[in-house]
Design an enzyme around this catalytic site. Structure first.
Site, PDB file in Angstrom:
ATOM      1  N   TRP B 100      -2.768  -2.471  -4.269  1.00 44.13           N
ATOM      2  CA  TRP B 100      -3.872  -2.528  -3.302  1.00 44.13           C
ATOM      3  C   TRP B 100      -3.411  -2.124  -1.910  1.00 44.13           C
ATOM      4  O   TRP B 100      -4.145  -1.428  -1.189  1.00 44.13           O
ATOM      5  CB  TRP B 100      -4.528  -3.912  -3.315  1.00 44.13           C
ATOM      6  CG  TRP B 100      -5.152  -4.165  -4.658  1.00 44.13           C
ATOM      7  CD1 TRP B 100      -4.643  -4.938  -5.665  1.00 44.13           C
ATOM      8  CD2 TRP B 100      -6.346  -3.570  -5.176  1.00 44.13           C
ATOM      9  NE1 TRP B 100      -5.462  -4.869  -6.764  1.00 44.13           N
ATOM     10  CE2 TRP B 100      -6.510  -4.042  -6.498  1.00 44.13           C
ATOM     11  CE3 TRP B 100      -7.300  -2.687  -4.657  1.00 44.13           C
ATOM     12  CZ2 TRP B 100      -7.578  -3.660  -7.308  1.00 44.13           C
ATOM     13  CZ3 TRP B 100      -8.373  -2.303  -5.455  1.00 44.13           C
ATOM     14  CH2 TRP B 100      -8.513  -2.787  -6.768  1.00 44.13           C
ATOM     15  N   ASP B 167      -5.360  -8.298   4.165  1.00 46.40           N
ATOM     16  CA  ASP B 167      -6.213  -8.315   2.976  1.00 46.40           C
ATOM     17  C   ASP B 167      -5.879  -9.589   2.210  1.00 46.40           C
ATOM     18  O   ASP B 167      -4.803  -9.700   1.628  1.00 46.40           O
ATOM     19  CB  ASP B 167      -5.931  -7.065   2.128  1.00 46.40           C
ATOM     20  CG  ASP B 167      -6.711  -7.066   0.815  1.00 46.40           C
ATOM     21  OD1 ASP B 167      -7.425  -8.044   0.524  1.00 46.40           O
ATOM     22  OD2 ASP B 167      -6.594  -6.066   0.073  1.00 46.40           O
ATOM     23  N   LYS B 191     -12.649 -13.719  -6.209  1.00 49.88           N
ATOM     24  CA  LYS B 191     -11.519 -14.529  -6.682  1.00 49.88           C
ATOM     25  C   LYS B 191     -11.811 -15.991  -6.318  1.00 49.88           C
ATOM     26  O   LYS B 191     -12.218 -16.762  -7.156  1.00 49.88           O
ATOM     27  CB  LYS B 191     -10.199 -14.090  -6.057  1.00 49.88           C
ATOM     28  CG  LYS B 191     -10.031 -12.593  -5.924  1.00 49.88           C
ATOM     29  CD  LYS B 191      -9.543 -11.931  -7.198  1.00 49.88           C
ATOM     30  CE  LYS B 191      -9.243 -10.459  -6.888  1.00 49.88           C
ATOM     31  NZ  LYS B 191      -8.863  -9.695  -8.057  1.00 49.88           N
TER      32      LYS B 191
END
Lengths: 354, 354
Positions: B100, B167, B191
């Site tokens: 990511w 992030d 999540k």
């Protein structure tokens, strides 16, 4: 008391869809897991996404014609930017028919030159401009098929040899059209398709890949097509609920089936507006939207009485947008004819009282 | 049979949240209307949005410190682009700790110069680089707090005088931190917060408005702040469900409360990985994630037996990502300790069988 939900968006969805969507939140298809806690790469969700994508193309009559359907995020407002990023090289023509068209123009102008082919802004957008020219050397032509705020709708679309892009957020899947006249169409889900949070984009693949800019991956239709509309985690619940609505629509005979119902609702609504001397319509008659009827009281003194009566009848969300005032009856696919009957009865009852 | 849902995302949510969310789809708070068919401008939804925004700041301890919370669309992948559009003038430093991070770097590079301050790519990202320099004349520093795929997590964050962007998609709200060390943090909901379809962005207002580029409105944090996170129709259901999860978290004592549970789960999980000779952990010990434990079988011949046992125990979604292989147990906030116990028992039972 039964509510009659005329909300302009997010708006009414079929009761059967709401029940199924609600069940899936607790237990999806007897998997013992909620739809919203499983991987988007699971067979269960991949099937949902594929089914939603193919139903969209099937209902629009665009299967096997070089189009791809995508379920993206960000609403029509994100499409204002994505369309320009993917298609705008030098200059494009936009038809200005309302607040949303104007926003699309504003956003695209940040990238390059935009030419308004015509505008009805001077008349507070109460009609659709006609008879304009679209230069054949432009990159594309952009229009808005239905203007929710003003209650106008394009009945025909111009013939042009350049790609035609259409924002159909508020009337997609509501009327039969030759959808192959469009090269790209998009629609926020929250009117005729599902809950807020996903946007349907249907694009003819061969118009892509022709601009010189290095498009950011998340903004590039080609990345989304390549990834099967799963470039990143998609909005699972909005896509699932949209799929349920598209299945419901198919069960009613598709767009042709719902169009008959929509015609009945619009005819009933506009007849009352025209025949009842207490009301006047806002939009030019020939451009009236079958999705959103906008109208005002002739005598504002009746406002309080009328609104009390509306409330007592269980009619919700018929207030007009602040830029038009008065009332707006949004009659999307899932709104029953019965709800329009109840509204028309209240309007007619007001006449006997006044 | 009860399922033990270790999905890496979208992932397990509290049962009480799922039940409330499911009810709201049929009838929101006895309004007689579904949550997903009312206007986002209604008092009902405006209250939900405001509650979600203030709960986010409250739980992070960032109230009254110049931060704003936004619920946007497009996932972390959209933030890779938005961060750069809003903050990148000339050059920024990125820490590369996984797939990511690498995507964030790739996307930002399309706009301007990006410098990798450090990377663990050469070791398939099985550790977090440390001891790197962050030049003080860069526009900002970007890092990823938890790497879902590789099972690593940053335990400390560098001190720097430039804005720090993080992030936190896969570990937000899971551990106590001084969140005021970050100037911008973002997290896809799917999540620890809610269903897929919304992304929390928490930004310190005074870092905005410093780049020379003309930011497209939909990409501009300032447009979203000005509009109270309603620049356009927000993803109603994902925001509502996120609000319910944040309320649930507050009821458990906030982040400090859940951290104790998360510590128990992680300790139990990693003890088994370390003590059981049939398994080996993937990530460097000091960088192990408390959210995602990655591990492999030492002897691949046991794969079929182990996976049959997992299935029989109702354990779902523990397959590792293809770039690491083996297994990944995601232990997000809503996963009960009991589920980890069941997994550990299966691992331990395998040892007696082998």
């Amino acid at each position: 008391m039964k509510k009659h939900n005329f909300s302009a968006g997010p708006s009414i969805l079929p009761q059967s869809v709401l029940l199924k969507a609600s069940e899936a939140i607790v237990d999806y298809n007897n998997t013992g897991l909620s739809l919203i806690e499983i991987s988007h790469r699971s067979k269960e969700f991949v099937d949902i996404m594929e089914n939603a994508r193919s139903l969209a193309l099937e209902l629009l009559g665009l299967e096997g014609k070089g189009y791809k359907a995508l379920f993206l995020q960000g609403g029509a407002s994100m499409q204002f930017l994505m369309v320009a990023m993917n298609l705008l090289e030098k200059r494009a023509g936009y038809l200005d028919t309302g607040a949303w068209s104007a926003k699309a123009i504003k956003e695209a102008r940040k990238l390059d030159d935009i030419y308004e082919v015509a505008s009805s802004a001077e008349a507070n957008y109460n009609y659709i401009p006609k008879g304009f020219d679209i230069p054949s050397d432009y990159d594309y032509f952009h229009c808005t098929s239905n203007n929710t705020i003003f209650g106008t709708q394009m009945k025909t679309f111009p013939k042009t040899n350049i790609p035609m892009v259409c924002d159909m957020s508020s009337d997609i899947f509501s009327r039969t059209l030759d959808f192959s006249q469009f090269d790209l169409l998009y629609a926020g889900a929250q009117k005729n398709m599902g809950p807020a949070g996903t946007t349907l984009v249907v694009v003819k693949e061969d118009i892509l890949g022709k601009v010189s800019r290095d498009i950011p991956s998340i903004m590039d239709y080609k990345s989304h097509i390549k990834a099967g509309s799963m470039f990143n985690t998609p909005p699972v619940f909005p896509v699932y609920t949209s799929m349920l609505t598209l299945e419901w629509l198919k069960g009613l005979g598709g767009i042709a089936g719902i169009e008959k119902e929509n015609d009945k609702k619009a005819t009933l609504m506009y007849s009352e507006i025209d025949l009842n001397p207490l009301f006047k319509g806002f939009a030019a008659k020939e451009d009236r939207s079958k999705m959103n009827a906008t109208f005002n009281l002739v005598n504002e003194n009746l406002k309080e009485t009328f609104e009390t009566m509306l409330k007592e009848a269980g009619i919700s969300a018929v207030n007009g947008h602040r830029s038009v005032g008065g009332y707006r009856a949004s009659m999307y696919n899932a709104l029953p004819l019965d709800s329009v009957k109840v509204l028309v009865e209240v309007m007619s009852e007001l006449e006997t009282k006044a």
